[in-house]
Write an enzyme that holds these catalytic residues in place. Structure first.
Site, PDB file in Angstrom:
ATOM      1  CB  SER A 119     -15.830   0.398  10.564  1.00 33.43           C
ATOM      2  OG  SER A 119     -14.562   0.074  10.063  1.00 33.43           O
TER       3      SER A 119
ATOM      4  CE  LYS B 127       3.801  11.470  19.047  1.00 32.40           C
ATOM      5  NZ  LYS B 127       4.592  12.501  19.596  1.00 32.40           N
TER       6      LYS B 127
ATOM      7  CE1 TYR C 155      -3.891   2.228   0.512  1.00 31.52           C
ATOM      8  CE2 TYR C 155      -2.661   3.168   2.344  1.00 31.52           C
ATOM      9  CZ  TYR C 155      -3.725   3.216   1.470  1.00 31.52           C
ATOM     10  OH  TYR C 155      -4.638   4.255   1.548  1.00 31.52           O
TER      11      TYR C 155
ATOM     12  CD  GLU D 279       7.993   1.893  -0.694  1.00 26.88           C
ATOM     13  OE1 GLU D 279       8.028   2.757  -1.591  1.00 26.88           O
ATOM     14  OE2 GLU D 279       8.738   1.957   0.311  1.00 26.88           O
TER      15      GLU D 279
ATOM     16  NE  ARG E 182      -2.892   5.060  12.426  1.00 26.59           N
ATOM     17  CZ  ARG E 182      -1.844   4.486  13.020  1.00 26.59           C
ATOM     18  NH1 ARG E 182      -1.200   5.109  13.988  1.00 26.59           N
ATOM     19  NH2 ARG E 182      -1.432   3.288  12.622  1.00 26.59           N
TER      20      ARG E 182
ATOM     21  CE1 TYR F 245      -6.644  -5.838  16.383  1.00 25.52           C
ATOM     22  CE2 TYR F 245      -6.051  -4.498  14.478  1.00 25.52           C
ATOM     23  CZ  TYR F 245      -6.870  -5.451  15.076  1.00 25.52           C
ATOM     24  OH  TYR F 245      -7.902  -6.015  14.356  1.00 25.52           O
TER      25      TYR F 245
HETATM   26  P1  NAD Z   1     -12.713   1.749   0.107  1.00 27.46           P
HETATM   27  O1  NAD Z   1     -12.043   0.433   0.212  1.00 27.46           O
HETATM   28  O2  NAD Z   1     -14.092   1.874   0.653  1.00 27.46           O
HETATM   29  O3  NAD Z   1     -12.752   2.237  -1.399  1.00 27.46           O
HETATM   30  C1  NAD Z   1     -11.851   1.827  -2.391  1.00 27.46           C
HETATM   31  C2  NAD Z   1     -12.652   1.459  -3.622  1.00 27.46           C
HETATM   32  O4  NAD Z   1     -11.759   1.154  -4.696  1.00 27.46           O
HETATM   33  C3  NAD Z   1     -13.512   0.226  -3.406  1.00 27.46           C
HETATM   34  O5  NAD Z   1     -14.807   0.451  -3.908  1.00 27.46           O
HETATM   35  C4  NAD Z   1     -12.805  -0.875  -4.194  1.00 27.46           C
HETATM   36  O6  NAD Z   1     -13.676  -1.872  -4.652  1.00 27.46           O
HETATM   37  C5  NAD Z   1     -12.182  -0.073  -5.313  1.00 27.46           C
HETATM   38  N1  NAD Z   1     -10.980  -0.669  -5.883  1.00 27.46           N
HETATM   39  C6  NAD Z   1      -9.882  -1.120  -5.247  1.00 27.46           C
HETATM   40  N2  NAD Z   1      -8.962  -1.537  -6.130  1.00 27.46           N
HETATM   41  C7  NAD Z   1      -9.494  -1.352  -7.367  1.00 27.46           C
HETATM   42  C8  NAD Z   1      -9.031  -1.598  -8.674  1.00 27.46           C
HETATM   43  N3  NAD Z   1      -7.819  -2.124  -8.913  1.00 27.46           N
HETATM   44  N4  NAD Z   1      -9.841  -1.295  -9.716  1.00 27.46           N
HETATM   45  C9  NAD Z   1     -11.079  -0.774  -9.500  1.00 27.46           C
HETATM   46  N5  NAD Z   1     -11.566  -0.514  -8.279  1.00 27.46           N
HETATM   47  C10 NAD Z   1     -10.775  -0.798  -7.215  1.00 27.46           C
HETATM   48  O7  NAD Z   1     -11.750   2.796   0.808  1.00 27.46           O
HETATM   49  P2  NAD Z   1     -11.823   4.384   0.929  1.00 27.46           P
HETATM   50  O8  NAD Z   1     -11.510   4.714   2.326  1.00 27.46           O
HETATM   51  O9  NAD Z   1     -13.052   4.900   0.306  1.00 27.46           O
HETATM   52  O10 NAD Z   1     -10.556   4.817   0.057  1.00 27.46           O
HETATM   53  C11 NAD Z   1     -10.675   5.501  -1.177  1.00 27.46           C
HETATM   54  C12 NAD Z   1      -9.305   6.021  -1.593  1.00 27.46           C
HETATM   55  O11 NAD Z   1      -8.821   6.957  -0.624  1.00 27.46           O
HETATM   56  C13 NAD Z   1      -8.231   4.927  -1.717  1.00 27.46           C
HETATM   57  O12 NAD Z   1      -7.406   5.233  -2.806  1.00 27.46           O
HETATM   58  C14 NAD Z   1      -7.460   5.078  -0.435  1.00 27.46           C
HETATM   59  O13 NAD Z   1      -6.124   4.634  -0.567  1.00 27.46           O
HETATM   60  C15 NAD Z   1      -7.532   6.571  -0.204  1.00 27.46           C
HETATM   61  N6  NAD Z   1      -7.331   6.886   1.217  1.00 27.46           N
HETATM   62  C16 NAD Z   1      -8.330   6.688   2.122  1.00 27.46           C
HETATM   63  C17 NAD Z   1      -8.101   6.965   3.451  1.00 27.46           C
HETATM   64  C18 NAD Z   1      -9.162   6.793   4.495  1.00 27.46           C
HETATM   65  O14 NAD Z   1      -8.847   6.954   5.666  1.00 27.46           O
HETATM   66  N7  NAD Z   1     -10.394   6.510   4.175  1.00 27.46           N
HETATM   67  C19 NAD Z   1      -6.835   7.415   3.865  1.00 27.46           C
HETATM   68  C20 NAD Z   1      -5.843   7.579   2.914  1.00 27.46           C
HETATM   69  C21 NAD Z   1      -6.100   7.322   1.581  1.00 27.46           C
HETATM   70  N1  UDP Z   2      -6.453  -0.871  15.369  1.00 29.17           N
HETATM   71  C1  UDP Z   2      -6.847  -1.418  16.583  1.00 29.17           C
HETATM   72  N2  UDP Z   2      -7.908  -2.269  16.586  1.00 29.17           N
HETATM   73  C2  UDP Z   2      -8.607  -2.583  15.471  1.00 29.17           C
HETATM   74  C3  UDP Z   2      -8.223  -2.002  14.236  1.00 29.17           C
HETATM   75  C4  UDP Z   2      -7.130  -1.167  14.231  1.00 29.17           C
HETATM   76  O1  UDP Z   2      -6.246  -1.153  17.626  1.00 29.17           O
HETATM   77  O2  UDP Z   2      -9.574  -3.361  15.565  1.00 29.17           O
HETATM   78  C5  UDP Z   2      -5.317   0.071  15.367  1.00 29.17           C
HETATM   79  C6  UDP Z   2      -4.258  -0.206  14.323  1.00 29.17           C
HETATM   80  O3  UDP Z   2      -3.297  -1.130  14.824  1.00 29.17           O
HETATM   81  C7  UDP Z   2      -3.683   1.181  14.102  1.00 29.17           C
HETATM   82  C8  UDP Z   2      -4.884   2.111  14.293  1.00 29.17           C
HETATM   83  O4  UDP Z   2      -5.834   1.356  15.049  1.00 29.17           O
HETATM   84  O5  UDP Z   2      -2.719   1.472  15.093  1.00 29.17           O
HETATM   85  C9  UDP Z   2      -5.509   2.567  12.987  1.00 29.17           C
HETATM   86  O6  UDP Z   2      -5.756   1.416  12.218  1.00 29.17           O
HETATM   87  P1  UDP Z   2      -6.528   1.440  10.833  1.00 29.17           P
HETATM   88  O7  UDP Z   2      -6.486   0.046  10.292  1.00 29.17           O
HETATM   89  O8  UDP Z   2      -7.836   2.096  10.988  1.00 29.17           O
HETATM   90  O9  UDP Z   2      -5.673   2.420   9.915  1.00 29.17           O
HETATM   91  P2  UDP Z   2      -4.103   2.703   9.696  1.00 29.17           P
HETATM   92  O10 UDP Z   2      -3.957   4.111  10.098  1.00 29.17           O
HETATM   93  O11 UDP Z   2      -3.297   1.797  10.578  1.00 29.17           O
HETATM   94  O12 UDP Z   2      -3.881   2.430   8.262  1.00 29.17           O
END
Ligand code: NAD
Ligand code: UDP
Length: 324
Positions: free
Chosen positions: A190, A290, A146, A148, A212, A205
């Site tokens: 969630s 952090k 993820y 990289e 965060r 964990y």
């Molecule tokens: P999510 O998993 O709900 O949404 C990702 C969507 O992309 C899903 O609907 C999945 O089916 C689709 N998908 C994954 N790989 C695919 C592929 N190869 N081709 C077509 N569809 C594909 O997660 P999200 O939280 O809505 O994340 C959306 C974007 O935001 C992602 O790029 C994620 O890396 C980025 N992002 C989210 C967060 C966050 O905290 N929610 C943080 C940092 C970055």
């Molecule tokens: N985490 C936790 N319990 C869970 C899910 C996640 O303690 O059931 C911790 C996880 O180890 C991380 C933080 O919560 O330290 C945020 O995790 P998440 O998977 O939401 O996102 P990340 O920021 O790690 O990509």
């Protein structure tokens, strides 16, 4: 306005697509439904301005689309549980998926906004994280597919800006939560809410001292749209100054910082009838200790800052999970 949204059936992508449709845009949504669902797009699937294509972003061909004016690239699994289940797919989504979106933006002379992540900072040695920080990332750990993937995505975007003058922008998103997250998404907000609602153990964990910064989705969608809508000249003039990144990249997050233990306690406070108990489980590898965004650049450029507190956002998210 014709807009391509990849990842449109996901948590964030579906909210973005809905916002754009409400503004009168024509939206083509692409998603392979790996973590996204048809349920997420059900409220607007029949809108004549929406077209859904079930496809992998790595198989996109520019010929599949009429000319678009904006490309939002969100396709990528975002939860550690799901990206670690399919690491090769995740890395390739970061490489090939981003490249094919850039090719579409190049062909159509369209703007592109890419969903990058705070994970590009890895386990950061600098706090809070500014865009100028280069990060501390393991190339071969369980999060590397993820992290990289997102880092090479940023490099590709910088290449297409420098070499082909593509009008691309990136947001480094910090932990964002809210309605339409999948109940089995696996991310912390969630998980804790679902566990508390079902009277199951709340699984922290590690010792829960890791931090965060949690952003409610609506604040992020507002930042996305504001960033995309800025004219190229304004964006180009803002970046590239000595104290700023050379290409358009903004942290987008809520700077409020909480330990994971605080989040567990807050969730339980909001669900006083839950009989759940906090339990401690091993900390997964490379889990950042952090994380907190510096959002000064986004504040200046977008005249934006988050407006939804963790208390308010958690309450709304709890109501959502109760309703499904
Ligand atoms: P999510 O998993 O709900 O949404 C990702 C969507 O992309 C899903 O609907 C999945 O089916 C689709 N998908 C994954 N790989 C695919 C592929 N190869 N081709 C077509 N569809 C594909 O997660 P999200 O939280 O809505 O994340 C959306 C974007 O935001 C992602 O790029 C994620 O890396 C980025 N992002 C989210 C967060 C966050 O905290 N929610 C943080 C940092 C970055
Ligand atoms: N985490 C936790 N319990 C869970 C899910 C996640 O303690 O059931 C911790 C996880 O180890 C991380 C933080 O919560 O330290 C945020 O995790 P998440 O998977 O939401 O996102 P990340 O920021 O790690 O990509």
């Amino acid at each position: 306005m014709k807009v391509l949204v990849t990842g449109a059936a996901g948590f964030l992508g579906s909210h973005l697509a809905e916002r754009l449709l409400n503004e009168g845009c024509q939206v083509v949504g692409v998603d392979n439904l790996y973590t996204g669902t048809r349920e997420n797009i059900s409220s607007f699937a029949s809108n004549p301005n929406f077209k859904f294509l079930e496809a992998d972003v790595c198989d996109l061909k520019a010929d599949d689309f009429d000319k678009v004016e904006e490309v939002y690239n969100l396709a990528c699994p975002a939860s550690p549980v799901h990206y670690q289940a399919r690491p090769h797919f995740t890395t390739m989504t970061g490489i090939k998926g981003v490249m094919l979106c850039l090719e579409i933006a190049k062909r159509d002379n369209a703007k592109m906004l890419h969903a990058s992540t705070s994970e590009i900072y890895g386990d950061p040695l600098v706090h809070p994280q500014k865009e100028s920080y280069w990060g501390n990332v393991n190339t071969i750990g369980i999060r590397s597919c993820y992290d990289e993937g997102k880092r090479i995505g940023e490099t590709l975007i910088a290449d297409y800006i420098r070499e082909f003058d593509v009008d691309a922008r990136m947001t480094r998103i910090f932990n964002t939560y809210g309605t339409r997250m999948h109940p089995q998404d696996g991310r912390v907000v969630s998980n804790f809410i679902m566990q508390a609602l079902n009277d199951q153990d709340i699984t922290i964990y590690g010792d829960g001292s890791q931090t965060r910064s949690f952003q409610y989705y609506s604040d992020l969608i507002e930042a996305f749209v504001r960033f995309m809508r800025l004219p190229k000249e304004k964006v180009r003039a803002f970046f590239g100054l000595p104290d700023r990144p050379p290409v358009p990249v903004l942290n987008t997050g809520n700077p409020g910082e909480y330990t994971i233990k605080e989040l567990a306690e807050k969730t339980l406070e909001k669900l006083p009838n839950s009989t759940s108990k906090i339990v401690y489980r091993p900390l997964p590898g490379d889990d950042p200790k952090k994380r907190k965004p510096d959002i000064e650049l986004a504040k200046k450029l977008l005249n934006w800052e988050p407006t939804v507190s963790l208390d308010e956002g958690l309450s709304k998210t709890i109501e959502y999970f109760k309703s499904i």
